[in-house]
Write a protein that holds these residues in place. Structure first.
Motif, PDB file in Angstrom:
ATOM      1  N   LYS A  30     -21.920  20.146  -3.263  1.00  0.00           N
ATOM      2  CA  LYS A  30     -20.944  19.384  -4.063  1.00  0.00           C
ATOM      3  C   LYS A  30     -20.433  20.221  -5.229  1.00  0.00           C
ATOM      4  O   LYS A  30     -19.247  20.164  -5.573  1.00  0.00           O
ATOM      5  N   SER A  31     -21.286  21.017  -5.829  1.00  0.00           N
ATOM      6  CA  SER A  31     -20.861  21.899  -6.922  1.00  0.00           C
ATOM      7  C   SER A  31     -19.827  22.896  -6.413  1.00  0.00           C
ATOM      8  O   SER A  31     -18.770  23.091  -7.034  1.00  0.00           O
ATOM      9  N   LYS A  32     -20.135  23.525  -5.304  1.00  0.00           N
ATOM     10  CA  LYS A  32     -19.223  24.510  -4.700  1.00  0.00           C
ATOM     11  C   LYS A  32     -17.861  23.885  -4.419  1.00  0.00           C
ATOM     12  O   LYS A  32     -16.818  24.416  -4.798  1.00  0.00           O
ATOM     13  N   GLU A  33     -17.873  22.719  -3.781  1.00  0.00           N
ATOM     14  CA  GLU A  33     -16.623  22.041  -3.430  1.00  0.00           C
ATOM     15  C   GLU A  33     -15.827  21.624  -4.672  1.00  0.00           C
ATOM     16  O   GLU A  33     -14.603  21.774  -4.707  1.00  0.00           O
ATOM     17  N   THR A  34     -16.517  21.108  -5.676  1.00  0.00           N
ATOM     18  CA  THR A  34     -15.848  20.651  -6.902  1.00  0.00           C
ATOM     19  C   THR A  34     -15.171  21.808  -7.612  1.00  0.00           C
ATOM     20  O   THR A  34     -14.001  21.716  -8.006  1.00  0.00           O
ATOM     21  N   ILE A  35     -15.889  22.915  -7.776  1.00  0.00           N
ATOM     22  CA  ILE A  35     -15.326  24.067  -8.486  1.00  0.00           C
ATOM     23  C   ILE A  35     -14.156  24.645  -7.699  1.00  0.00           C
ATOM     24  O   ILE A  35     -13.108  24.961  -8.276  1.00  0.00           O
ATOM     25  N   GLU A  36     -14.309  24.783  -6.395  1.00  0.00           N
ATOM     26  CA  GLU A  36     -13.212  25.311  -5.581  1.00  0.00           C
ATOM     27  C   GLU A  36     -11.968  24.430  -5.701  1.00  0.00           C
ATOM     28  O   GLU A  36     -10.843  24.931  -5.828  1.00  0.00           O
TER      29      GLU A  36
ATOM     30  N   THR B 260     -13.628  23.038 -20.532  1.00  0.00           N
ATOM     31  CA  THR B 260     -12.833  22.078 -19.775  1.00  0.00           C
ATOM     32  C   THR B 260     -12.338  22.786 -18.521  1.00  0.00           C
ATOM     33  O   THR B 260     -12.377  24.021 -18.437  1.00  0.00           O
ATOM     34  N   TRP B 261     -11.836  22.027 -17.563  1.00  0.00           N
ATOM     35  CA  TRP B 261     -11.296  22.658 -16.363  1.00  0.00           C
ATOM     36  C   TRP B 261     -10.097  23.536 -16.701  1.00  0.00           C
ATOM     37  O   TRP B 261      -9.910  24.592 -16.095  1.00  0.00           O
ATOM     38  N   ASP B 262      -9.292  23.137 -17.703  1.00  0.00           N
ATOM     39  CA  ASP B 262      -8.146  23.964 -18.110  1.00  0.00           C
ATOM     40  C   ASP B 262      -8.616  25.321 -18.635  1.00  0.00           C
ATOM     41  O   ASP B 262      -8.048  26.359 -18.284  1.00  0.00           O
ATOM     42  N   LYS B 263      -9.652  25.324 -19.463  1.00  0.00           N
ATOM     43  CA  LYS B 263     -10.172  26.586 -20.013  1.00  0.00           C
ATOM     44  C   LYS B 263     -10.789  27.437 -18.899  1.00  0.00           C
ATOM     45  O   LYS B 263     -10.679  28.659 -18.904  1.00  0.00           O
ATOM     46  N   ILE B 264     -11.437  26.793 -17.952  1.00  0.00           N
ATOM     47  CA  ILE B 264     -12.028  27.527 -16.834  1.00  0.00           C
ATOM     48  C   ILE B 264     -10.930  28.195 -16.008  1.00  0.00           C
ATOM     49  O   ILE B 264     -11.060  29.357 -15.618  1.00  0.00           O
ATOM     50  N   ARG B 265      -9.845  27.480 -15.778  1.00  0.00           N
ATOM     51  CA  ARG B 265      -8.728  28.081 -15.042  1.00  0.00           C
ATOM     52  C   ARG B 265      -8.121  29.239 -15.834  1.00  0.00           C
ATOM     53  O   ARG B 265      -7.698  30.247 -15.254  1.00  0.00           O
ATOM     54  N   GLU B 266      -8.090  29.143 -17.173  1.00  0.00           N
ATOM     55  CA  GLU B 266      -7.603  30.261 -18.000  1.00  0.00           C
ATOM     56  C   GLU B 266      -8.531  31.462 -17.871  1.00  0.00           C
ATOM     57  O   GLU B 266      -8.065  32.604 -17.783  1.00  0.00           O
ATOM     58  N   LEU B 267      -9.847  31.221 -17.874  1.00  0.00           N
ATOM     59  CA  LEU B 267     -10.798  32.318 -17.672  1.00  0.00           C
ATOM     60  C   LEU B 267     -10.552  32.990 -16.324  1.00  0.00           C
ATOM     61  O   LEU B 267     -10.522  34.218 -16.232  1.00  0.00           O
ATOM     62  N   ALA B 268     -10.359  32.181 -15.297  1.00  0.00           N
ATOM     63  CA  ALA B 268     -10.096  32.734 -13.963  1.00  0.00           C
ATOM     64  C   ALA B 268      -8.806  33.550 -13.979  1.00  0.00           C
ATOM     65  O   ALA B 268      -8.740  34.633 -13.394  1.00  0.00           O
TER      66      ALA B 268
ATOM     67  N   VAL C 248     -20.638  27.945 -13.779  1.00  0.00           N
ATOM     68  CA  VAL C 248     -20.455  26.660 -14.450  1.00  0.00           C
ATOM     69  C   VAL C 248     -21.214  25.549 -13.736  1.00  0.00           C
ATOM     70  O   VAL C 248     -21.363  25.557 -12.518  1.00  0.00           O
ATOM     71  N   THR C 249     -21.681  24.600 -14.525  1.00  0.00           N
ATOM     72  CA  THR C 249     -22.351  23.411 -14.010  1.00  0.00           C
ATOM     73  C   THR C 249     -21.287  22.333 -13.868  1.00  0.00           C
ATOM     74  O   THR C 249     -20.790  21.807 -14.862  1.00  0.00           O
ATOM     75  N   ALA C 250     -20.928  22.026 -12.647  1.00  0.00           N
ATOM     76  CA  ALA C 250     -19.745  21.205 -12.361  1.00  0.00           C
ATOM     77  C   ALA C 250     -19.707  19.872 -13.101  1.00  0.00           C
ATOM     78  O   ALA C 250     -18.672  19.510 -13.661  1.00  0.00           O
ATOM     79  N   ASN C 251     -20.791  19.129 -13.134  1.00  0.00           N
ATOM     80  CA  ASN C 251     -20.769  17.812 -13.769  1.00  0.00           C
ATOM     81  C   ASN C 251     -20.904  17.850 -15.288  1.00  0.00           C
ATOM     82  O   ASN C 251     -20.871  16.795 -15.929  1.00  0.00           O
ATOM     83  N   LEU C 252     -21.050  19.027 -15.879  1.00  0.00           N
ATOM     84  CA  LEU C 252     -21.089  19.132 -17.342  1.00  0.00           C
ATOM     85  C   LEU C 252     -19.741  19.541 -17.922  1.00  0.00           C
ATOM     86  O   LEU C 252     -19.543  19.476 -19.142  1.00  0.00           O
ATOM     87  N   ILE C 253     -18.806  19.915 -17.064  1.00  0.00           N
ATOM     88  CA  ILE C 253     -17.490  20.357 -17.527  1.00  0.00           C
ATOM     89  C   ILE C 253     -16.800  19.214 -18.262  1.00  0.00           C
ATOM     90  O   ILE C 253     -16.780  18.073 -17.781  1.00  0.00           O
ATOM     91  N   GLY C 254     -16.251  19.544 -19.432  1.00  0.00           N
ATOM     92  CA  GLY C 254     -15.546  18.556 -20.246  1.00  0.00           C
ATOM     93  C   GLY C 254     -16.422  17.836 -21.252  1.00  0.00           C
ATOM     94  O   GLY C 254     -15.912  17.158 -22.144  1.00  0.00           O
ATOM     95  N   ARG C 255     -17.717  17.989 -21.170  1.00  0.00           N
ATOM     96  CA  ARG C 255     -18.612  17.366 -22.163  1.00  0.00           C
ATOM     97  C   ARG C 255     -18.600  18.202 -23.433  1.00  0.00           C
ATOM     98  O   ARG C 255     -18.261  19.390 -23.399  1.00  0.00           O
ATOM     99  N   PRO C 256     -18.986  17.609 -24.571  1.00  0.00           N
ATOM    100  CA  PRO C 256     -19.007  18.373 -25.828  1.00  0.00           C
ATOM    101  C   PRO C 256     -19.822  19.661 -25.694  1.00  0.00           C
ATOM    102  O   PRO C 256     -20.934  19.656 -25.171  1.00  0.00           O
TER     103      PRO C 256
ATOM    104  N   HIS D 188     -23.180  26.978 -10.981  1.00  0.00           N
ATOM    105  CA  HIS D 188     -24.499  26.919 -11.609  1.00  0.00           C
ATOM    106  C   HIS D 188     -25.128  25.560 -11.280  1.00  0.00           C
ATOM    107  O   HIS D 188     -25.890  25.016 -12.043  1.00  0.00           O
ATOM    108  N   SER D 189     -24.714  25.007 -10.155  1.00  0.00           N
ATOM    109  CA  SER D 189     -25.171  23.738  -9.586  1.00  0.00           C
ATOM    110  C   SER D 189     -24.285  22.590 -10.057  1.00  0.00           C
ATOM    111  O   SER D 189     -23.337  22.774 -10.812  1.00  0.00           O
ATOM    112  N   LEU D 190     -24.633  21.410  -9.600  1.00  0.00           N
ATOM    113  CA  LEU D 190     -23.860  20.218  -9.918  1.00  0.00           C
ATOM    114  C   LEU D 190     -24.294  19.606 -11.242  1.00  0.00           C
ATOM    115  O   LEU D 190     -23.471  19.285 -12.089  1.00  0.00           O
TER     116      LEU D 190
END
Length: 181
Positions: free
Chosen positions: A79-85, A41-49, A29-37, A58-60
Motif C-alpha cells: 500500500k505504501s508503494k502504491e500510494t507514493i507512486e 506534504t505531497w506538493d513538497k515531495i513532488r518538488e523534491l522529486a 517517506v512514510t505514506a500515511n504520515l505525509i501532511g501531518r505536522p 519507508h512503509s505505510l
C-alpha cells in the motif's frame, strides 16, 4: 545520501544544502504520515522529486516490519508503494525498513510487494541479494556526527566501520535482551 521518514527538513534543510554542492539524495517517506505536522506534504515531495531527489518508501505507517504478521507486512509494504507512486507519479523500487529492522520474512515480503531492494540500518558498504532483491547496508548518521567522522565513513575507513558495527551490535543485544524484535 538517504533520509528516512519524510520530515519537512528534507525540503527546507537538506535540499538547499545538497543543491549547493550538486548532490541529490533519496528520501524514504512514510505514506500515511505525509501532511501531518513536521512532515512533508505531497506538493513538497513532488518538488523534491522535480529537483532530482528519488522518492521511495519507508512503509505505510512506520511500524517495525519485523513485528508484523505476513498479511499486515504485505499490506504495509504494498500500500505504501502504491500510494507514493500514485501521489508522486514516479516508480517506487526501494523501501527503507523502519528502525532499519529487516528479517528474511521482511525481505521476502518486500520482493512479493514488487520492490527491487530494501535498506536496513546495519552499518556497512555491502549490498547482498536475497529472495531476488537487493539488501543494502548503510550508516545511520545523526546530528551528533562530526565532520571528521563523516569523512572517515565516506572514505570507507575500516576503523569507522568497526566502531559503527560495534555500536550497532551492542544496541541489538540490548534490544533483544529487553525482548524487543
Amino acid at each position: 545520501i538517504t533520509f528516512d521518514d519524510g520530515y519537512e527538513s528534507d525540503y527546507h534543510t537538506a535540499l538547499p544544502a545538497l543543491a549547493r554542492f550538486g548532490f541529490k539524495a533519496v528520501t524514504f517517506v512514510t505514506a500515511n504520515l505525509i501532511g501531518r505536522p513536521g512532515y512533508l506534504t505531497w506538493d513538497k515531495i513532488r518538488e523534491l522529486a522535480g529537483a532530482g531527489f528519488s522518492v521511495q518508501s519507508h512503509s505505510l505507517n512506520h511500524r517495525f516490519l519485523t513485528t508484523l504478521g505476513p498479511q499486515e507486512l504485505y499490506v504495509e509494504l504494498k500500500k505504501s508503494k502504491e500510494t507514493i507512486e500514485d501521489k508522486v507519479g514516479a516508480k517506487v523500487d526501494y523501501v527503507a525498513a523502519p528502525g532499519g529492522r529487516v528479517s528474511g520474512a521482511v525481505v521476502r515480503a518486500a520482493a512479493e510487494a514488487g520492490y527491487a531492494g530494501i535498506f536496513n540500518s546495519k552499518p556497512g558498504y555491502a549490498i547482498s541479494r536475497e529472495s531476488g532483491i537487493f539488501v543494502f547496508n548503510r550508516f545511520v548518521l545523526k546530528n551528533t556526527i562530526t565532520l571528521p567522522e563523516f569523512g572517515r565513513i565516506s572514505r570507507q575507513d575500516q576503523l569507522a566501520l568497526l566502531k559503527a558495527s560495534a555500536a550497532y551490535s551492542a544496541k541489538n543485544l540490548i534490544r533483544k535482551a529487553l525482548g524487543k524484535p
